[in-house]
Design an enzyme around this catalytic site. Structure first.
Site, PDB file in Angstrom:
ATOM      1  N   ASP A 103       0.844  -1.198   0.000  1.00 12.69           N
ATOM      2  CA  ASP A 103       0.000   0.000   0.000  1.00 12.69           C
ATOM      3  C   ASP A 103       0.880   1.249   0.000  1.00 12.69           C
ATOM      4  O   ASP A 103       2.036   1.203   0.432  1.00 12.69           O
ATOM      5  CB  ASP A 103      -0.885   0.035   1.251  1.00 12.69           C
ATOM      6  CG  ASP A 103      -1.842  -1.150   1.296  1.00 12.69           C
ATOM      7  OD1 ASP A 103      -2.151  -1.699   0.225  1.00 12.69           O
ATOM      8  OD2 ASP A 103      -2.266  -1.501   2.409  1.00 12.69           O
TER       9      ASP A 103
HETATM   10  N1  URA Z   1      -1.138  -5.916   3.931  1.00 17.92           N
HETATM   11  C1  URA Z   1      -1.671  -4.665   3.924  1.00 17.92           C
HETATM   12  O1  URA Z   1      -2.717  -4.417   4.493  1.00 17.92           O
HETATM   13  N2  URA Z   1      -0.978  -3.714   3.258  1.00 17.92           N
HETATM   14  C2  URA Z   1       0.200  -3.927   2.634  1.00 17.92           C
HETATM   15  O2  URA Z   1       0.786  -3.001   2.071  1.00 17.92           O
HETATM   16  C3  URA Z   1       0.730  -5.219   2.657  1.00 17.92           C
HETATM   17  C4  URA Z   1       0.040  -6.206   3.316  1.00 17.92           C
END
Ligand code: URA
Length: 240
Positions: A103
């Site tokens: 993310d």
């Molecule tokens: N899980 C999440 O919620 N975000 C990420 O970036 C990676 C794994």
């Protein structure tokens, strides 16, 4: 292999462009300027220098980055700059892709490659390559929360509860969570399903490979062959 082809394969432009750069005297082969684009070069151990910048020939690109917060893992980002903007042009021209996405607000280990089979092996649910995350939670971590994450939590659109491979408390607000899958927002959704909220998320490792402590946020480097091997080592969760 012809010199212009070696250059082209490493992402230095079109056939015509690579030939022109060689003819202009901008290219050195193992330290010696060569102005013949058709010169035969041995890719093994080949060191190309372009406008004074050295590039070792690599048949495939395997790269790691310490992803900083505020960058999207997309070629067409919507609200933040792209992680691809942190890589040099030749790597982009080679078509490297993220090996699984993080993310925009997640930091830590992010891999890139132009080897489709490698990417597939690393992200395939069948392989179950473990990913280790540090999740800083809004509320204190409770035993009930740890139990829920270890035994499995139900996420929307998933047929069955999903359990962490491992889960431990690092400090009262921080969890170290190991997952076999890489589903959309998985850590945040699992922690929400266990009754808490993620304030900050950092990926420490993928498979047996940990983010090197000396790689600062926003920086990238090549994976060395031994590190690639380490990454591909069977992980306890990996299915054959
Ligand atoms: N899980 C999440 O919620 N975000 C990420 O970036 C990676 C794994």
């Amino acid at each position: 292999m012809k010199l212009y082809r070696a250059l082209q394969s490493q992402g230095f432009g079109s056939r015509k462009g690579c030939m022109a750069q060689v003819r202009a005297g901008a290219v050195a082969v193992n330290g010696t300027v060569c102005d013949d684009p058709e010169a035969e070069v041995d890719p093994a151990g080949l060191e190309l220098t372009l406008d004074g910048v050295a590039w070792r020939y690599r048949e495939k690109a395997y790269v790691l980055m310490h992803k900083p917060a505020g960058y999207e893992c997309s070629h067409h980002p919507s609200h933040h700059p792209s992680v691809f903007g942190l890589l040099p042009g030749p790597l982009l021209q080679r078509g490297v892709q993220c090996v699984g996405r993080l993310d925009q607000d997640t930091t830590g280990l992010l891999l890139f490659s132009d080897d489709g089979q490698f990417i597939h092996r690393m992200i395939s649910p069948k392989k179950g390559v473990a990913k280790v995350y540090l999740a800083q939670c809004a509320e204190p971590v409770t035993d009930a929360m740890l139990d829920a994450l270890r035994t499995g939590v139900q996420l929307n659109d998933e047929p069955a509860p999903i359990a962490a491979l491992a889960c431990e408390t690092v400090d009262p607000h921080t969890l170290r969570l190991t997952l076999a899958e890489g589903k959309y927002h998985q850590v945040k959704r699992m922690i929400a399903a266990a009754g808490n909220r993620v304030d900050a998320l950092h990926r420490e490792s993928v498979g047996a490979f940990a983010l090197p402590a000396d790689l600062s946020p926003g920086n990238w480097r090549w994976l060395e062959p031994a590190e690639l091997h380490q990454l591909e080592q069977a992980w306890p969760s990996a299915k054959s």
